[in-house]
Motif scaffolding. Structure first.
Motif, PDB file in Angstrom:
ATOM      1  N   VAL A  60     -57.698  72.363   5.822  1.00  0.00           N
ATOM      2  CA  VAL A  60     -57.963  71.928   4.453  1.00  0.00           C
ATOM      3  C   VAL A  60     -57.298  72.970   3.557  1.00  0.00           C
ATOM      4  O   VAL A  60     -57.845  74.046   3.315  1.00  0.00           O
ATOM      5  N   THR A  81     -59.463  67.006  -1.631  1.00  0.00           N
ATOM      6  CA  THR A  81     -58.896  67.957  -0.669  1.00  0.00           C
ATOM      7  C   THR A  81     -57.480  67.552  -0.299  1.00  0.00           C
ATOM      8  O   THR A  81     -57.126  66.367  -0.321  1.00  0.00           O
ATOM      9  N   TYR A  94     -62.114  70.331  -7.970  1.00  0.00           N
ATOM     10  CA  TYR A  94     -63.166  69.498  -8.551  1.00  0.00           C
ATOM     11  C   TYR A  94     -62.636  68.800  -9.793  1.00  0.00           C
ATOM     12  O   TYR A  94     -61.758  69.333 -10.499  1.00  0.00           O
ATOM     13  N   ILE A 100     -58.482  72.513  -2.427  1.00  0.00           N
ATOM     14  CA  ILE A 100     -59.698  71.859  -2.910  1.00  0.00           C
ATOM     15  C   ILE A 100     -59.694  71.910  -4.434  1.00  0.00           C
ATOM     16  O   ILE A 100     -59.332  72.934  -5.022  1.00  0.00           O
ATOM     17  N   ALA A 131     -67.163  75.139  -2.653  1.00  0.00           N
ATOM     18  CA  ALA A 131     -66.582  74.420  -1.522  1.00  0.00           C
ATOM     19  C   ALA A 131     -65.538  75.306  -0.863  1.00  0.00           C
ATOM     20  O   ALA A 131     -64.679  75.865  -1.548  1.00  0.00           O
ATOM     21  N   SER A 147     -58.967  77.589   1.645  1.00  0.00           N
ATOM     22  CA  SER A 147     -59.086  77.099   0.268  1.00  0.00           C
ATOM     23  C   SER A 147     -60.526  77.187  -0.202  1.00  0.00           C
ATOM     24  O   SER A 147     -61.456  77.241   0.610  1.00  0.00           O
ATOM     25  N   LEU A 167     -64.879  71.410   6.054  1.00  0.00           N
ATOM     26  CA  LEU A 167     -65.143  71.922   4.719  1.00  0.00           C
ATOM     27  C   LEU A 167     -66.645  72.142   4.606  1.00  0.00           C
ATOM     28  O   LEU A 167     -67.443  71.355   5.128  1.00  0.00           O
ATOM     29  N   GLY A 223     -62.707  75.496   2.485  1.00  0.00           N
ATOM     30  CA  GLY A 223     -62.011  74.711   3.482  1.00  0.00           C
ATOM     31  C   GLY A 223     -61.405  75.558   4.570  1.00  0.00           C
ATOM     32  O   GLY A 223     -60.898  76.657   4.316  1.00  0.00           O
TER      33      GLY A 223
END
Length: 491
Positions: free
Chosen positions: A265, A279, A270, A268, A237, A226, A244, A239
């Motif tokens: 993960v 996450t 934001y 993800i 970011a 991710s 992460l 994962g």
């Protein structure tokens, strides 16, 4: 009268034959003589079977028949049938055994799921006949040792278009590559310069080492599952398995590594204000893992425990950043109200039930009034958030729909599927806006620029495909420089 009697007889025979044929599809599961000398132990022998075959529907937030199987005590307590589910010493009188053996309805697991095999069923029968005894030890799960993936395993499982629409991040196995829109000088004097997508850089963590201490020369040890850009585009970011990484995009180096995850993960996202990221993940058949972090410090703000009874594959903040929508392998879409400050619990708001397989992705319309979700049942669904009801099903993909991403602050969103297709939809009217051809294999990931000019997909064949989002034209089948055409991969 004779004709009527004859007709009734024929109908009864036909019905009986149909029932016989139906029963033939789900015959009883036979038991075998295990020839065991040692007693069956719950933690070692029985609990792993329950985790693998039962807890998707009987643990965490999903309790079919009000039956919770997450602990021995709850298994023995039973659900709406009470203690008759398991009768110690008498497997043949226990509903649980009879349902698993397909001797009684409803079958367990359901007809659509993988049944117990004779070995598993025989272990359960022997355990019950021996008194269905409580565990005498705690099962300690071995921590897996993760190493680099095989050389030819290079799926693109995650892609993300930067907020300015001028750069793209994409995984390839355990690597992360950046592609940028660059100007190419005109070949002839008087012609206009052209712009095209080209490889820009790869992100490597210089401190990353394999289990035997060698430099990994990668973004993560395991596959990158991710990724997401922060709203200002300064942070990426990514994962992977149990970790992460937050990358400084301008410097091309890791800013911070976050660990402590129980498994992959898988998602993800934001928040729109850029203050937090969330996450989703978790180990298969165990409670899904949902975490919310402060974007600046990467400190944990909230952890939603038992939100889903299986792996979480999708997370999405509401436009006002106050709510988090999630989707998981337990077939549910759920919404949680996030705490204003760290240390406070998140609150469950509502759930949406309708998918018949894993929910792979979720997203909000810009007004926060509708949710869209995609699933391994080949469906895309749109939900009325306030009413908690489904608005429509949207069909078009022929295999599981693996990813979903909204296009900026519009009601349009793109999806990718295992049928090697990428589509754009309109959440307001359910229309299929356009399709994006060119993929030759399973599509894992999709993303779009806020203005909808750029649409990107990630594929099993290791290729990142960049499209003109306005007309569906394939602009670039992007590969990093080290992609070897002789490796046998599809191009």
């Amino acid at each position: 009268m004779r004709r009527l009697a004859a007709l009734v007889f024929v109908l009864l025979v036909a019905r009986s034959d149909a029932q016989d044929k139906k029963d033939d599809l789900y015959p009883p599961i036979p038991t075998v003589d295990l020839k065991r000398k040692e007693p069956v132990e719950y933690a070692k022998d029985i609990e792993p079977i329950f985790e693998n075959k039962c807890m998707t529907c009987h643990a965490g937030g999903t309790l079919r028949g009000k039956y919770d199987m997450s602990t021995y005590e709850k298994v023995m307590k039973g659900g709406k049938r009470g203690a008759k589910v398991i009768v110690p010493g008498k497997a043949d009188e226990s509903f649980f055994f009879r349902a698993c053996a397909r001797l009684e309805q409803p079958m367990m697991p359901p007809k659509t799921d993988e049944p117990l095999n004779s070995q598993e069923l025989s272990l359960i029968k022997l355990w019950i006949d021996q008194g269905a005894k409580a565990p005498t030890s705690v099962r300690v799960k071995e921590r897996p040792v993760v190493n680099l993936p095989p050389v030819l395993v290079k799926p693109v499982r995650a892609v993300a278009v930067a907020p300015d629409g001028k750069s793209i991040a994409a995984s390839r196995g355990n690597q992360v590559h950046l592609f940028e829109l660059k100007t190419v000088p005109a070949a002839k004097k008087g012609d206009k310069d052209k712009t095209e997508w080209a490889y820009a850089a790869s992100l490597f963590d210089p401190q990353l080492k394999t289990p035997d201490g060698k430099p990994a020369k990668a973004a993560h040890i395991s596959l990158v599952e991710s990724m997401a850009f922060s709203p200002d585009g300064k942070t990426l970011a990514t994962g992977s398995f149990q970790e992460l990484t937050l990358w400084d995009v301008a410097k091309g180096e890791p800013r911070q590594r976050v660990g402590g995850f129980v498994d992959r993960v898988c998602a993800i996202a934001y928040s729109a204000d850029g203050k937090r990221f969330a996450t989703g993940g978790g180990a298969p058949t165990e409670d899904g893992e949902i975490k919310v972090f402060d974007a600046g410090t990467a400190k944990l703000v909230a952890e939603i425990k038992a939100g889903h009874s299986d792996t979480v594959f999708g997370v999405a903040f509401s436009p006002d950043s106050k709510l988090l929508a999630t989707g998981g392998a337990d077939k549910f879409v759920k919404v949680f109200e996030l705490p204003a400050e760290a240390g406070q619990p998140a609150k469950f708001v509502k759930s949406f039930e309708g998918h018949t397989h894993h929910v792979m992705g979720v997203g909000w319309t810009p007004d926060g009034k509708k949710l869209a979700s995609c699933g391994a049942d080949n469906f895309v669904k749109v939900w009325d958030y306030e009413k908690g009801e489904k608005i429509r099903d949207m069909q078009g993909h022929q295999k599981q729909v693996t990813a979903l991403a909204f296009v900026g602050k519009t009601s349009q969103f793109v999806t990718g599927s295992g049928d090697a297709s990428v589509r754009m939809w309109n959440a307001d009217n359910g229309g299929n806006v356009r399709s994006f051809p060119g993929a030759s294999d399973f599509v894992y990931a999709v993303s779009a620029s806020p203005d909808g000019e750029v649409v990107v997909s990630g594929c099993e064949d290791g290729t990142v495909r960049v499209y003109n989002g306005k007309n569906g034209t394939l602009l670039k089948a992007a590969l990093p420089p080290d992609a070897d055409p002789k490796s046998g991969e599809k191009k």
